[in-house]
Scaffold this active site. Sequence first.
Site, PDB file in Angstrom:
ATOM      1  N   ASP A   1      87.902  36.180  64.168  1.00 56.62           N
ATOM      2  CA  ASP A   1      87.675  35.636  62.817  1.00 56.62           C
ATOM      3  C   ASP A   1      87.572  36.768  61.793  1.00 56.62           C
ATOM      4  O   ASP A   1      88.302  36.759  60.798  1.00 56.62           O
ATOM      5  CB  ASP A   1      86.438  34.724  62.798  1.00 56.62           C
ATOM      6  CG  ASP A   1      86.176  34.154  61.419  1.00 56.62           C
ATOM      7  OD1 ASP A   1      86.892  33.229  61.006  1.00 56.62           O
ATOM      8  OD2 ASP A   1      85.273  34.676  60.725  1.00 56.62           O
TER       9      ASP A   1
ATOM     10  N   LYS B   1      92.410  31.472  54.953  1.00 62.19           N
ATOM     11  CA  LYS B   1      92.781  32.104  56.222  1.00 62.19           C
ATOM     12  C   LYS B   1      91.886  31.581  57.334  1.00 62.19           C
ATOM     13  O   LYS B   1      90.714  31.313  57.064  1.00 62.19           O
ATOM     14  CB  LYS B   1      92.691  33.623  56.103  1.00 62.19           C
ATOM     15  CG  LYS B   1      91.246  34.165  56.037  1.00 62.19           C
ATOM     16  CD  LYS B   1      90.776  34.724  57.351  1.00 62.19           C
ATOM     17  CE  LYS B   1      89.297  34.856  57.445  1.00 62.19           C
ATOM     18  NZ  LYS B   1      88.700  35.381  58.609  1.00 62.19           N
TER      19      LYS B   1
END
Lengths: 308, 308
Positions: free
Chosen positions: A168, A90
């Site tokens: 993030d 990811k």
Amino acid sequence: MQDIEIGLVGVGKIVRDQHLPALTESRDFQLVATADPSARLEGVPGYDSLTAMLEAHPELKAVAICTPTHLRYSQARIALEQGRSVLLEKPPGATLSEVADLVELAERQGCTLFAAWHSRFAPGVAQAREWLREQRINRVEIDWREDVRVWHPGQAWIWEPAGMGVFDPGINALSIATKILPRAFFLRDARLWVPSNCQAPIAAALTFSDMEGTPIVADFDFRQPSPPIWSIHVETEAGRLSLLQGGCRLELNGECLLEADEREYPGLYARFAELIRKRRSDVDLAPLRHVADACLAAWREPTEPFIE
Amino acid sequence: MQDIEIGLVGVGKIVRDQHLPALTESRDFQLVATADPSARLEGVPGYDSLTAMLEAHPELKAVAICTPTHLRYSQARIALEQGRSVLLEKPPGATLSEVADLVELAERQGCTLFAAWHSRFAPGVAQAREWLREQRINRVEIDWREDVRVWHPGQAWIWEPAGMGVFDPGINALSIATKILPRAFFLRDARLWVPSNCQAPIAAALTFSDMEGTPIVADFDFRQPSPPIWSIHVETEAGRLSLLQGGCRLELNGECLLEADEREYPGLYARFAELIRKRRSDVDLAPLRHVADACLAAWREPTEPFIE
């Protein structure tokens, strides 16, 4: 039956901390090789590039791409074009357009493409999703706050645009919320606080709602003193469900329903194996799309410079 | 055979300038009603809301949604849930997540959903696309510059985040480029210049490349003195193709291949009628996705305040 030969692309911290232990205990995968121009794993054949690794190991059925985000698209393309299945760490790409293209390519090639949102494999996520399926939801609060100096020491890239700043970790929260909530939701308002010496936000306040008007508010903040807060609270007619500690603990009205150690990556690799065996893909763009939507529609406010 | 009864949602400048003349000459559509709380068209029954219009006119097969972007999702949802086909003015939504949801809903309902990128119906676009299909492309230059004071006088909303600033015209260029170029392309670098008193960019420099590495550079600028420049130049092995004046003129190596008056909206409505008759949808997210990708990954630089 470790019958799926796999190669790792990019040998960094996440590979040593998570992918390697998960693959070592996996019953599905056999780690055959790695590709990284500047790092190796002891006891595993290492190559300088993905192309060299694939050439030396035609038996590789799958690769896991764990390189910096901006490298993933071209690497995934190479692997898919050679008929290998691909796991993407990811976020699955630096842009949505790249990921959309990989989805089409994987379909054409008949390969598995797996956008691996690891937080979705936290212990409490499946039960939270199951429980919420039948509930009437009044409000959702997502709090995802941590001290960037503790959790991302020396990671200057995180302050560049593609580093996404507080998104993030925040995208992990969005990957859980889009998994456990029974209805899609949409951004209504976004505020981003961007340090005057950075490009990416240090904090974000997002307001979403679903088609029934349910408010979903998210606060992401990198300025949280330890300990971190990684919580999602869902107010329902039947009580308040809280997914805490990044998904390791589940509470209903303050009473513990489940508490377990974090085992995200073993679950993630079990899912990848299942997808490969069923010849299916699993690429949910929703978490990255929400971040892109927020960047598209956000009010940005400068805030004090960040000095590590 | 004006057999498709249609209603217009939102009666603003774009409706008077473009939708109304196109519908008046259309052989497919019959304009039955409008919905707008504060504006009417002479001789056409007007209602304060979409819901009121649909209730009063069960014969309406289609609606065209021309309201400000942030209103479109909930309106399109209402129309689709009632089984009406929907045309969305550009951009098709304030967020990608909303549009993705509408695509699913239209599929479930068996209705046509049409994301209407009007610039794709400029006279030279189809021929440019056809010609480029067989060509080897070396480089693409997109120049889309206009004086915001001339083309968007008094439109303060354009400087808010959802107004998208210079991407409001720039997305037209991207809608053409994604139509005429034979391969998908992906953002590599984005720079945005944002006036210090605004939220949206006044200029953007974007670099894309396709999977073969072909450079595609785009310059969008609101600070261009008149006349505007709305050009796409494609360098190929067989010469330089130029689509000029927003698509009204097509040149090969400086020689005119085609020049015609702008007739985007008649073409757009002919396409909508075709989609309705074939019970198909046409929602290409690529232009909006590129803008979202640029906002996700851009380096932003403050520039001097914009004072109209």
